[in-house]
Enzyme design. Sequence first.
Site, PDB file in Angstrom:
ATOM      1  N   ARG A  51      15.610  46.525  18.091  1.00 11.85           N
ATOM      2  CA  ARG A  51      16.971  47.056  17.946  1.00 11.85           C
ATOM      3  C   ARG A  51      17.074  48.520  18.365  1.00 11.85           C
ATOM      4  O   ARG A  51      18.155  49.033  18.609  1.00 11.85           O
ATOM      5  CB  ARG A  51      17.505  46.861  16.518  1.00 11.85           C
ATOM      6  N   TYR A 105      39.906  43.074  31.521  1.00 13.15           N
ATOM      7  CA  TYR A 105      39.293  41.859  30.981  1.00 13.15           C
ATOM      8  C   TYR A 105      39.821  41.649  29.551  1.00 13.15           C
ATOM      9  O   TYR A 105      39.934  42.609  28.777  1.00 13.15           O
ATOM     10  CB  TYR A 105      37.765  42.010  31.003  1.00 13.15           C
ATOM     11  N   ASP A 177      34.269  49.616  34.607  1.00 15.54           N
ATOM     12  CA  ASP A 177      33.603  48.321  34.461  1.00 15.54           C
ATOM     13  C   ASP A 177      33.394  47.813  35.888  1.00 15.54           C
ATOM     14  O   ASP A 177      34.348  47.409  36.558  1.00 15.54           O
ATOM     15  CB  ASP A 177      34.491  47.382  33.635  1.00 15.54           C
TER      16      ASP A 177
HETATM   17  C1  LIG Z   1      35.105  42.276  33.981  1.00 12.34           C
HETATM   18  C2  LIG Z   1      34.431  41.831  32.722  1.00 12.34           C
HETATM   19  N1  LIG Z   1      33.978  42.751  31.873  1.00 12.34           N
HETATM   20  C3  LIG Z   1      33.371  42.404  30.728  1.00 12.34           C
HETATM   21  C4  LIG Z   1      33.215  41.082  30.363  1.00 12.34           C
HETATM   22  C5  LIG Z   1      32.553  40.734  29.055  1.00 12.34           C
HETATM   23  O1  LIG Z   1      31.239  40.367  29.300  1.00 12.34           O
HETATM   24  P1  LIG Z   1      30.362  39.438  28.305  1.00 12.34           P
HETATM   25  O2  LIG Z   1      30.981  38.087  28.291  1.00 12.34           O
HETATM   26  O3  LIG Z   1      29.003  39.502  28.917  1.00 12.34           O
HETATM   27  O4  LIG Z   1      30.413  40.078  26.965  1.00 12.34           O
HETATM   28  C6  LIG Z   1      33.651  40.088  31.229  1.00 12.34           C
HETATM   29  C7  LIG Z   1      33.474  38.662  30.861  1.00 12.34           C
HETATM   30  O5  LIG Z   1      34.027  37.781  31.458  1.00 12.34           O
HETATM   31  C8  LIG Z   1      34.285  40.474  32.444  1.00 12.34           C
HETATM   32  O6  LIG Z   1      34.757  39.563  33.297  1.00 12.34           O
END
Ligand SMILES: Cc1ncc(COP(=O)(O)O)c(C=O)c1O
Length: 384
Positions: A51, A105, A177
């Site tokens: 962790r 997202y 992201d």
């Molecule tokens: C652009 C984007 N960011 C973050 C995530 C979240 O990722 P995780 O499902 O690995 O937690 C997703 C999941 O679909 C995503 O498409």
Amino acid sequence: MSTPYRRLETQLVHAGEPLPRIDGAVEMPIFQSATYIYEGAARYDDVRYLRSNNTPSQVALHDKLAVLEGAESALVTASGMAAISTTLLSILSQGDHLLAQNCLYGGTHDLITQEFPGAGLSATFIDGCRPESWAGQLTPRTRAIYVEAMTNPLLEVADLKAVVAFARSHGLIAVIDNTFASPVNFKPLAAGFDLSIHSATKYLNGHSDIVAGAVSGSARLIERIRHKLNILGGSLDPHAAFLLKRGLKTLALRVRYQNDSALALARCLAAHPAVRRVNYPGLEDHAQHARARELFAGCGGVLSFELDGGAERADAFAGRLRIAALAPSLGGVQTLITRPATTSHAGLSPQDRERLGIRDGLLRLSVGIEATEDLREDLEQALR
Ligand SMILES: Cc1ncc(COP(=O)(O)O)c(C=O)c1O
């Protein structure tokens, strides 16, 4: 001596791997151990424990990702959402404010709208393509600006250069992201972002068999995030770390193939009379095509499209596909199809979806690494 791992393909295979090799093993073994012999570490965080994100499987990934992203430091997490939530909770404190892109997202949107208020945080959603509207949304407590490389599912490309310039001139932390681009198509830190986040579940691992996340940036910011991650506990386990590191080795091969295949399929769908609209930044008629060409080496494997006839027709079409699996997620070797109104964006109200342009009949296709021609024939038979 300078590193021999100068180009992405070599870095993907070799960067971060232990040298000399452990017991001669060409591939790094899985370190399936939660805790390690105490070696007199001065700080609690230096005691090796899963962790605490400092065990061999994790450290090898941190080193590899830092090289790939051109970062001082990187950190892996138990999921993309663990990377996103831990990062935002590390860079924002009670009373702080975030500028966030308006088409994020779904999980990130929920984090901001549902969890932020209870933590004393606030956010304003901004249009990533209208930089002139951002300054009016600043507050004295705005600390960061958060965008995605390409939005899901409409594949909009925000004015990423303007995001970096705006963050610089207002003293904000610029966070992206980068899941949809991957480091093959876009390197956010070289473009001036402070932090680059991934759902490593997607392209980085690429095989749809784990969930994982990653964040890269300056040593100072990553140390802050690692400290928070040690407390919140979203650490990646050794077996998932092994799979992620294995998946990463083929990232460039996979993503470049997916770039080409998705573009070919987008063109083919756009030319079909039953298809009303295709969203893919690699297509010349996409609203941000010129920006995508300037910023990205390729536009990735995800595209979305609408058929004439709405949700019912879309479901019937998806059900007739023989190669693509009807499943959420993206970026893997297998082609997947979803209808965002019932999956990734089901949490939004129908009015919000309509406002964002996510119609009920919209389908999102994540193109895998199957033969492009087989996928084209499958789409065409389902359209017929
Ligand atoms: C652009 C984007 N960011 C973050 C995530 C979240 O990722 P995780 O499902 O690995 O937690 C997703 C999941 O679909 C995503 O498409």
